[in-house]
Design a protein around this motif. Sequence first.
Motif, PDB file in Angstrom:
ATOM      1  N   LYS A  77     -21.075 -56.441 -44.571  1.00 26.55           N
ATOM      2  CA  LYS A  77     -20.003 -57.047 -45.364  1.00 26.55           C
ATOM      3  C   LYS A  77     -20.570 -57.778 -46.574  1.00 26.55           C
ATOM      4  CE  LYS A  77     -16.199 -60.320 -45.018  1.00 26.55           C
ATOM      5  NZ  LYS A  77     -15.398 -61.187 -44.166  1.00 26.55           N
ATOM      6  N   LYS A  78     -21.613 -58.603 -46.372  1.00 26.81           N
ATOM      7  CA  LYS A  78     -22.230 -59.334 -47.484  1.00 26.81           C
ATOM      8  C   LYS A  78     -22.825 -58.392 -48.510  1.00 26.81           C
ATOM      9  CE  LYS A  78     -23.566 -63.375 -44.793  1.00 26.81           C
ATOM     10  NZ  LYS A  78     -24.719 -64.094 -44.240  1.00 26.81           N
ATOM     11  N   GLY A 112     -18.865 -56.207 -55.783  1.00 26.22           N
ATOM     12  CA  GLY A 112     -17.985 -57.269 -56.260  1.00 26.22           C
ATOM     13  C   GLY A 112     -16.557 -57.168 -55.756  1.00 26.22           C
ATOM     14  N   VAL A 113     -16.388 -56.781 -54.491  1.00 27.05           N
ATOM     15  CA  VAL A 113     -15.063 -56.664 -53.884  1.00 27.05           C
ATOM     16  C   VAL A 113     -14.992 -57.559 -52.649  1.00 27.05           C
ATOM     17  CG1 VAL A 113     -14.647 -54.316 -54.688  1.00 27.05           C
ATOM     18  CG2 VAL A 113     -15.762 -54.672 -52.502  1.00 27.05           C
ATOM     19  N   LYS A 114     -13.781 -57.827 -52.168  1.00 28.44           N
ATOM     20  CA  LYS A 114     -13.595 -58.598 -50.938  1.00 28.44           C
ATOM     21  C   LYS A 114     -13.404 -57.619 -49.790  1.00 28.44           C
ATOM     22  CE  LYS A 114     -11.329 -62.391 -48.739  1.00 28.44           C
ATOM     23  NZ  LYS A 114     -12.118 -62.149 -47.564  1.00 28.44           N
ATOM     24  N   VAL A 115     -14.272 -57.700 -48.773  1.00 22.46           N
ATOM     25  CA  VAL A 115     -14.225 -56.800 -47.619  1.00 22.46           C
ATOM     26  C   VAL A 115     -13.383 -57.445 -46.520  1.00 22.46           C
ATOM     27  CG1 VAL A 115     -15.593 -55.670 -45.839  1.00 22.46           C
ATOM     28  CG2 VAL A 115     -16.452 -55.777 -48.178  1.00 22.46           C
ATOM     29  N   GLU A 116     -12.408 -56.698 -45.993  1.00 22.50           N
ATOM     30  CA  GLU A 116     -11.559 -57.193 -44.916  1.00 22.50           C
ATOM     31  C   GLU A 116     -12.065 -56.785 -43.542  1.00 22.50           C
ATOM     32  OE1 GLU A 116      -7.605 -55.798 -45.611  1.00 22.50           O
ATOM     33  OE2 GLU A 116      -7.199 -57.340 -47.117  1.00 22.50           O
ATOM     34  N   ILE A 130     -10.930 -51.671 -55.738  1.00 18.70           N
ATOM     35  CA  ILE A 130     -11.508 -50.337 -55.568  1.00 18.70           C
ATOM     36  C   ILE A 130     -13.008 -50.386 -55.792  1.00 18.70           C
ATOM     37  CG2 ILE A 130      -9.406 -49.117 -56.250  1.00 18.70           C
ATOM     38  CD1 ILE A 130     -10.768 -48.629 -58.985  1.00 18.70           C
ATOM     39  N   ILE A 131     -13.703 -49.407 -55.232  1.00 22.40           N
ATOM     40  CA  ILE A 131     -15.129 -49.206 -55.471  1.00 22.40           C
ATOM     41  C   ILE A 131     -15.241 -47.876 -56.198  1.00 22.40           C
ATOM     42  CG2 ILE A 131     -17.375 -48.807 -54.420  1.00 22.40           C
ATOM     43  CD1 ILE A 131     -16.479 -50.548 -52.071  1.00 22.40           C
ATOM     44  N   VAL A 158     -15.826 -49.254 -44.315  1.00 18.87           N
ATOM     45  CA  VAL A 158     -15.489 -50.567 -44.862  1.00 18.87           C
ATOM     46  C   VAL A 158     -14.094 -50.523 -45.477  1.00 18.87           C
ATOM     47  CG1 VAL A 158     -16.168 -52.263 -46.601  1.00 18.87           C
ATOM     48  CG2 VAL A 158     -17.919 -51.033 -45.327  1.00 18.87           C
ATOM     49  N   LYS A 159     -13.273 -51.523 -45.135  1.00 17.99           N
ATOM     50  CA  LYS A 159     -11.947 -51.643 -45.747  1.00 17.99           C
ATOM     51  C   LYS A 159     -11.970 -52.833 -46.691  1.00 17.99           C
ATOM     52  CE  LYS A 159      -7.069 -52.070 -44.869  1.00 17.99           C
ATOM     53  NZ  LYS A 159      -5.998 -52.219 -43.886  1.00 17.99           N
TER      54      LYS A 159
END
Length: 95
Positions: free
Chosen positions: A36-37, A44-48, A88-89, A81-82
């Motif tokens: 996740k990190k 540069g996205v937030k992983v849920e 978006i990636i 990974v969600k």
Amino acid sequence: MQILKRPLITEKISAMNEQGIYGFVVEKTASKPEIKKAVEKMYGVKVEDVRTMRYAGKPKTRYTKTKIVTGYGNAYKKAIVKVAEGEIIDFYGEI
């Protein structure tokens, strides 16, 4: 040690990209918080959510002039990974 080895670009994973789900081949010893990190830092996205799967190496056989050589392919770990909604990636922007 690099946790993310490479992104998974398959037909099934590419179809899930529209829902914010992405796949990566990761280091076999990587834990879910480490994955996740690494994704958050690299893209540069937030992983849920992070889901992981371990795959054993596939048996391989090769016939040579003198003998039959048997062994195994490489074992690997896959992470699904969600990311947060609306993020978006872009794997293809780097190419």
